[in-house]
Enzyme design. Structure first.
Site, PDB file in Angstrom:
ATOM      1  N   TYR A  47       8.620 -13.035 -21.147  1.00 44.05           N
ATOM      2  CA  TYR A  47       9.564 -11.973 -20.826  1.00 44.05           C
ATOM      3  C   TYR A  47      10.527 -12.396 -19.727  1.00 44.05           C
ATOM      4  O   TYR A  47      10.151 -13.134 -18.815  1.00 44.05           O
ATOM      5  CB  TYR A  47       8.782 -10.723 -20.365  1.00 44.05           C
ATOM      6  CG  TYR A  47       9.652  -9.586 -19.933  1.00 44.05           C
ATOM      7  CD1 TYR A  47      10.241  -8.743 -20.878  1.00 44.05           C
ATOM      8  CD2 TYR A  47       9.903  -9.336 -18.591  1.00 44.05           C
ATOM      9  CE1 TYR A  47      11.048  -7.696 -20.494  1.00 44.05           C
ATOM     10  CE2 TYR A  47      10.714  -8.297 -18.201  1.00 44.05           C
ATOM     11  CZ  TYR A  47      11.282  -7.478 -19.154  1.00 44.05           C
ATOM     12  OH  TYR A  47      12.083  -6.440 -18.751  1.00 44.05           O
ATOM     13  N   HIS A 100      -7.736   8.031  -1.955  1.00 48.86           N
ATOM     14  CA  HIS A 100      -6.838   7.485  -0.945  1.00 48.86           C
ATOM     15  C   HIS A 100      -5.464   7.146  -1.524  1.00 48.86           C
ATOM     16  O   HIS A 100      -4.511   7.903  -1.338  1.00 48.86           O
ATOM     17  CB  HIS A 100      -7.505   6.255  -0.299  1.00 48.86           C
ATOM     18  CG  HIS A 100      -6.682   5.615   0.759  1.00 48.86           C
ATOM     19  ND1 HIS A 100      -7.096   4.527   1.485  1.00 48.86           N
ATOM     20  CD2 HIS A 100      -5.440   5.898   1.214  1.00 48.86           C
ATOM     21  CE1 HIS A 100      -6.169   4.185   2.346  1.00 48.86           C
ATOM     22  NE2 HIS A 100      -5.151   4.994   2.197  1.00 48.86           N
ATOM     23  N   HIS A 138       0.779   5.801  -0.999  1.00 53.60           N
ATOM     24  CA  HIS A 138       0.079   6.993  -1.472  1.00 53.60           C
ATOM     25  C   HIS A 138       0.949   7.663  -2.539  1.00 53.60           C
ATOM     26  O   HIS A 138       1.096   8.882  -2.551  1.00 53.60           O
ATOM     27  CB  HIS A 138      -0.159   7.973  -0.316  1.00 53.60           C
ATOM     28  CG  HIS A 138      -0.906   7.399   0.830  1.00 53.60           C
ATOM     29  ND1 HIS A 138      -0.804   7.887   2.121  1.00 53.60           N
ATOM     30  CD2 HIS A 138      -1.793   6.363   0.900  1.00 53.60           C
ATOM     31  CE1 HIS A 138      -1.577   7.177   2.928  1.00 53.60           C
ATOM     32  NE2 HIS A 138      -2.186   6.242   2.218  1.00 53.60           N
ATOM     33  N   HIS A 186       0.842  -1.189   0.000  1.00 53.72           N
ATOM     34  CA  HIS A 186       0.000   0.000   0.000  1.00 53.72           C
ATOM     35  C   HIS A 186       0.878   1.241   0.000  1.00 53.72           C
ATOM     36  O   HIS A 186       1.822   1.324   0.779  1.00 53.72           O
ATOM     37  CB  HIS A 186      -0.892   0.008   1.247  1.00 53.72           C
ATOM     38  CG  HIS A 186      -1.682   1.278   1.387  1.00 53.72           C
ATOM     39  ND1 HIS A 186      -2.428   1.804   0.352  1.00 53.72           N
ATOM     40  CD2 HIS A 186      -1.826   2.148   2.429  1.00 53.72           C
ATOM     41  CE1 HIS A 186      -3.002   2.929   0.767  1.00 53.72           C
ATOM     42  NE2 HIS A 186      -2.656   3.166   2.011  1.00 53.72           N
ATOM     43  N   ASP A 220       1.571  -4.787 -20.697  1.00 56.84           N
ATOM     44  CA  ASP A 220       2.466  -5.822 -20.169  1.00 56.84           C
ATOM     45  C   ASP A 220       2.115  -6.155 -18.716  1.00 56.84           C
ATOM     46  O   ASP A 220       1.787  -7.293 -18.388  1.00 56.84           O
ATOM     47  CB  ASP A 220       3.922  -5.329 -20.193  1.00 56.84           C
ATOM     48  CG  ASP A 220       4.513  -5.283 -21.593  1.00 56.84           C
ATOM     49  OD1 ASP A 220       3.906  -5.849 -22.515  1.00 56.84           O
ATOM     50  OD2 ASP A 220       5.585  -4.670 -21.740  1.00 56.84           O
TER      51      ASP A 220
HETATM   52 ZN   LIG Z   1      -3.309   4.767   3.052  1.00 57.98          ZN
END
Ligand SMILES: [Zn+2]
Length: 243
Positions: free
Chosen positions: A238, A184, A121, A119, A144
């Protein structure tokens, strides 16, 4: 916990710690935001970043082991979790897991093929998320890695399963390993933590490129059959192949 599981966790502590350095190296995070986790193969456990600790201070020992409900458990590598004085909300080194742990845990519970979650930002991708706009597949690098557009997931508040539900609902059955959670930021998934980090790096890269392209015109979407061919070639041929 078996000796084999403890050995697996010890290795994942090293891996997950090192992958956090990749978030910094690739300019995907500011201050302490962003996190990487990996599933412990064969066990209902995950290894994740501690909450609110500076990237410079992360060590393998400070990574937190949790069950797939997001609760810290002891892996015998020091201190106490659950038992002892920590009250069950802290990991072996006495640290609380990332505030995004519930989301990571939800993804692992509902997507058994996923071995790593990231995760961030990251700036350009989050700018698309702020507009609630999917990144259209207009360059071959997107075909791809993502096999099409990078989709937008619903707006959801942190704290329970809401974000995890949005991530899973958006990515289940989708080729993209990345989702832009509305207003977010980015969640990515992969077979391993490293795969999920790669998807996060590539997501930010294409978010930036398509943003720049859009600033001066309307880039043309790639034809669907070309996207299919590029994606299949990238996934199957690849890179280096080892027997
Ligand atoms: Zn966050």
């Amino acid at each position: 916990m078996s000796a084999a599981e403890r050995a697996e966790i010890a290795e994942l502590r090293e891996t997950v710690c090192a992958l956090h350095a990749e978030l910094v190296r690739n300019h995907l995070v500011a201050w302490t935001s962003g996190n990487v986790s990996a599933r412990v193969p064969g066990a209902d456990l995950l290894v994740i970043k501690p909450s609110g600790v500076s990237y410079d201070d992360l060590t393998p020992a400070s990574m937190v082991v949790c069950d797939l409900d997001g609760k810290p458990v002891s892996d015998g590598s020091g201190g106490s979790a659950g038992a002892g004085g920590s009250g069950g909300s802290r990991g072996s080194a006495g640290l609380s897991p990332s505030s995004d742990t519930a989301t990571h845990a939800y993804i692992y519970r509902h997507m058994p093929e996923v071995g790593g979650v990231v995760h961030t930002h990251s700036t350009y991708a989050t700018a698309w998320a702020a507009r609630g706009e999917a990144i259209p597949c207009v360059i071959t690098a997107m075909a791809d890695e993502f096999g099409g557009e990078i989709p937008v997931g619903p707006f959801a508040l942190i704290g329970g399963d809401e974000i995890g539900r949005g991530v899973v609902a958006t990515l289940a059955g989708h080729r993209s390993p990345a989702v832009l959670m509305r207003s977010h930021g980015v969640f990515t998934i992969g077979g391993t933590g490293r795969d999920a980090v790669k998807a996060a790096v590539m997501c930010e890269d294409v978010a930036r490129t398509v943003h720049l392209a859009r600033a001066f015109g309307e880039p043309a979407p790639l034809p669907a059959d070309a996207v299919d061919k590029l994606h299949a070639r990238y996934k199957n041929y690849y890179g280096q192949r080892y027997p």
